[in-house]
Motif scaffolding. Structure first.
Motif, mmCIF file in Angstrom:
data_model
loop_
_atom_site.group_PDB
_atom_site.id
_atom_site.type_symbol
_atom_site.label_atom_id
_atom_site.label_comp_id
_atom_site.label_asym_id
_atom_site.label_seq_id
_atom_site.Cartn_x
_atom_site.Cartn_y
_atom_site.Cartn_z
ATOM 1 N N ILE A 1 -34.230 73.161 66.631
ATOM 2 C CA ILE A 1 -34.463 71.714 66.671
ATOM 3 C C ILE A 1 -35.455 71.296 65.581
ATOM 4 N N ASN A 2 -35.575 69.981 65.369
ATOM 5 C CA ASN A 2 -36.474 69.421 64.344
ATOM 6 C C ASN A 2 -36.165 69.962 62.945
ATOM 7 N N VAL A 3 -34.891 70.062 62.633
ATOM 8 C CA VAL A 3 -34.503 70.622 61.331
ATOM 9 C C VAL A 3 -34.140 69.473 60.378
ATOM 10 N N ALA A 4 -34.816 69.419 59.241
ATOM 11 C CA ALA A 4 -34.492 68.397 58.233
ATOM 12 C C ALA A 4 -33.168 68.773 57.569
ATOM 13 N N ASP A 5 -32.442 67.765 57.056
ATOM 14 C CA ASP A 5 -31.098 68.068 56.531
ATOM 15 C C ASP A 5 -31.106 69.118 55.417
ATOM 16 N N HIS A 6 -32.176 69.133 54.590
ATOM 17 C CA HIS A 6 -32.191 70.108 53.496
ATOM 18 C C HIS A 6 -32.572 71.515 53.974
ATOM 19 N N ASP A 7 -32.956 71.658 55.252
ATOM 20 C CA ASP A 7 -33.298 72.988 55.778
ATOM 21 C C ASP A 7 -32.208 73.622 56.627
ATOM 22 N N VAL A 8 -31.074 72.940 56.739
ATOM 23 C CA VAL A 8 -29.983 73.491 57.550
ATOM 24 C C VAL A 8 -29.397 74.705 56.833
ATOM 25 N N ARG A 9 -29.197 75.800 57.593
ATOM 26 C CA ARG A 9 -28.630 77.009 56.980
ATOM 27 C C ARG A 9 -27.116 76.899 56.885
ATOM 28 N N GLU A 10 -26.552 77.683 55.994
ATOM 29 C CA GLU A 10 -25.116 77.593 55.767
ATOM 30 C C GLU A 10 -24.285 77.925 57.003
ATOM 31 N N ASP A 11 -24.826 78.839 57.826
ATOM 32 C CA ASP A 11 -24.053 79.261 59.001
ATOM 33 C C ASP A 11 -24.416 78.452 60.250
ATOM 34 N N GLU A 12 -25.040 77.278 60.054
ATOM 35 C CA GLU A 12 -25.384 76.449 61.209
ATOM 36 C C GLU A 12 -24.537 75.174 61.263
ATOM 37 N N ALA B 1 -20.092 71.423 69.493
ATOM 38 C CA ALA B 1 -20.627 72.348 68.485
ATOM 39 C C ALA B 1 -20.380 73.795 68.894
ATOM 40 N N GLU B 2 -20.591 74.095 70.174
ATOM 41 C CA GLU B 2 -20.499 75.498 70.582
ATOM 42 C C GLU B 2 -19.055 76.020 70.583
ATOM 43 N N LYS B 3 -18.106 75.112 70.442
ATOM 44 C CA LYS B 3 -16.709 75.557 70.322
ATOM 45 C C LYS B 3 -16.443 76.168 68.952
ATOM 46 N N HIS B 4 -17.273 75.811 67.980
ATOM 47 C CA HIS B 4 -17.041 76.276 66.601
ATOM 48 C C HIS B 4 -17.683 77.629 66.366
ATOM 49 N N ASP B 5 -16.964 78.689 66.731
ATOM 50 C CA ASP B 5 -17.605 79.999 66.626
ATOM 51 C C ASP B 5 -17.598 80.547 65.200
ATOM 52 N N GLU B 6 -17.124 79.722 64.248
ATOM 53 C CA GLU B 6 -17.284 80.130 62.841
ATOM 54 C C GLU B 6 -18.747 79.935 62.415
ATOM 55 N N TYR B 7 -19.534 79.232 63.241
ATOM 56 C CA TYR B 7 -20.970 79.084 62.955
ATOM 57 C C TYR B 7 -21.782 80.045 63.819
ATOM 58 N N LYS B 8 -22.972 80.410 63.313
ATOM 59 C CA LYS B 8 -23.833 81.327 64.081
ATOM 60 C C LYS B 8 -24.828 80.580 64.953
ATOM 61 N N GLY B 9 -25.043 79.294 64.658
ATOM 62 C CA GLY B 9 -26.027 78.543 65.434
ATOM 63 C C GLY B 9 -25.865 77.052 65.228
ATOM 64 N N ILE B 10 -26.707 76.304 65.934
ATOM 65 C CA ILE B 10 -26.690 74.843 65.838
ATOM 66 C C ILE B 10 -28.060 74.405 65.334
ATOM 67 N N ALA B 11 -28.079 73.474 64.383
ATOM 68 C CA ALA B 11 -29.352 72.886 63.943
ATOM 69 C C ALA B 11 -29.316 71.414 64.301
ATOM 70 N N MET B 12 -30.450 70.873 64.709
ATOM 71 C CA MET B 12 -30.473 69.459 65.079
ATOM 72 C C MET B 12 -31.620 68.733 64.387
ATOM 73 N N SER B 13 -31.334 67.510 63.966
ATOM 74 C CA SER B 13 -32.352 66.661 63.308
ATOM 75 C C SER B 13 -33.521 66.396 64.260
#
Ligand code: AMP
Ligand code: MG
Length: 317
Positions: A237-248, A283-295
């Motif tokens: 949580i509290n992730v700024a848009d430029h800090d989102v990882r590629e696998d999130e 979001a959790e349906k998309h298992d091509e991602y490793k995690g969820i990031a939220m603004s």
């Protein structure tokens, strides 16, 4: 402004229109006055939390007027129907498995796979639900941490013009919370003790009824759990848009770049609350991602409830 109306046929019909159109109506039940909204309208349900100034999202009990309503959104079996026929209308709430994952009722269920339902024993409540044609979620019609209202005037004093209409059905007779039983498992478990006694339930089922606090293995009422609903993937949580990882999978809020979903592009907390659980599930349906990031979500108004819930659901690194 006084919002109190006598429960005449005309006023109940007006109240039902308000519910259908996403407004809030306070109405009497056998226990206390409820603050009601259409269970299928997430924005209206978000407004309940806003009006109550609740700093967290507790799942809400939905109220029905006819047992046939149950099969719309809950899984029923012979046991549930027998109990319903015997105890409804009355101060007994059932927790049942949700029939499907209809995202419209996600906020009412606080993202859980179960739904709480009851049929209140009050003619005004039953007529309002019948005319609205939908189950009505209704926690007590008071602000957070104030006493539950048993008269229309209490509701007016506590919530005033945050509610579109208050139907005055006189003083509620019980004034105590409903008993909540969990019917999702093999055993019938009392999640919350209330007006209806354990012995009354046992008399009809002729089976042992369990109390959840007796046994750590049995389910608990979600209100008593620290960790409510959590998505299957780690949530940052509290992730700024430029800090989102590629696998999130990025769930944004307000003006941000690269969000797969945005809780509210215009920064409206009520809209964000209405979308929160449905978007986490999506979001959790998309298992091509490793995690969820939220603004980051502002820490005021409904933002408090949103932050409370995502903090509990978030991943500790
Ligand atoms: P009330 O305080 O009377 O509005 O009842 C709300 C309580 O009902 C919550 O705090 C939960 O303990 C329980 N409840 C509501 N919805 C659910 C659900 N979907 N699953 C399990 N328990 C629920
Ligand atoms: Mg209450």
């Amino acid at each position: 402004m006084n919002n109190i109306y006598t429960p005449s046929a005309e006023n109940i019909a007006r109240a039902a229109e308000i519910i259908k159109n996403g407004g809030l109506v306070s109405f009497p039940t056998d226990t206390v006055y409820g603050l009601g909204a259409n269970v299928y309208n997430a924005a209206a349900v978000a407004n309940i939390f806003k009006a109550k100034e609740r700093p967290l999202f507790d799942p809400l009990i939905s109220h029905i007027a006819n047992i046939d309503f149950l099969s719309e959104y809950a899984c029923t079996d012979e046991r549930a129907i027998t109990l319903a026929k015997h105890f409804w209308p009355g101060p007994l709430t059932f927790v049942l498995r949700r029939k499907d994952n209809n995202p419209a009722i996600d906020l009412a269920c606080a993202g859980l796979n179960s739904i709480a339902v009851r049929m209140p024993n009050h003619p005004v409540a039953l007529e309002l639900i019948r005319q609205s044609g939908v189950p009505i979620v209704a926690p007590s019609a008071n602000r957070f941490k104030t006493v539950s209202p048993t008269t229309a005037q209490h509701v007016q004093d506590s919530l005033g013009n945050k509610v579109d209409m208050i139907l005055d059905g006189g003083a509620c007779t019980i004034g105590v919370e409903t008993t909540i039983i969990d019917l999702t498992g093999k055993h019938i478990v009392i999640l919350r003790a209330g007006v209806m006694a354990k012995e009354e339930l046992e008399a009809i089922k002729r089976k042992k009824i369990y109390l959840s606090h007796d046994n750590p293995e049995l389910p608990k009422a979600p209100g008593q759990l620290l960790k409510h609903y959590a998505p299957r993937m780690p949530l940052r949580i509290n992730v700024a848009d430029h800090d989102v990882r590629e696998d999130e999978f990025f769930i944004g809020f307000g003006k941000v770049r690269g969000a797969r979903l945005n809780l509210s592009p215009s920064g409206n907390l009520c809209e964000a609350a209405a979308n929160l659980f449905a978007y986490l599930r999506e979001a959790e349906k998309h298992d091509e991602y490793k995690g969820i990031a939220m603004s980051p979500i502002p820490e005021n108004g409904l933002g408090l409830a949103i932050n409370d819930r995502i903090r509990r659901a978030s991943y500790k690194e």
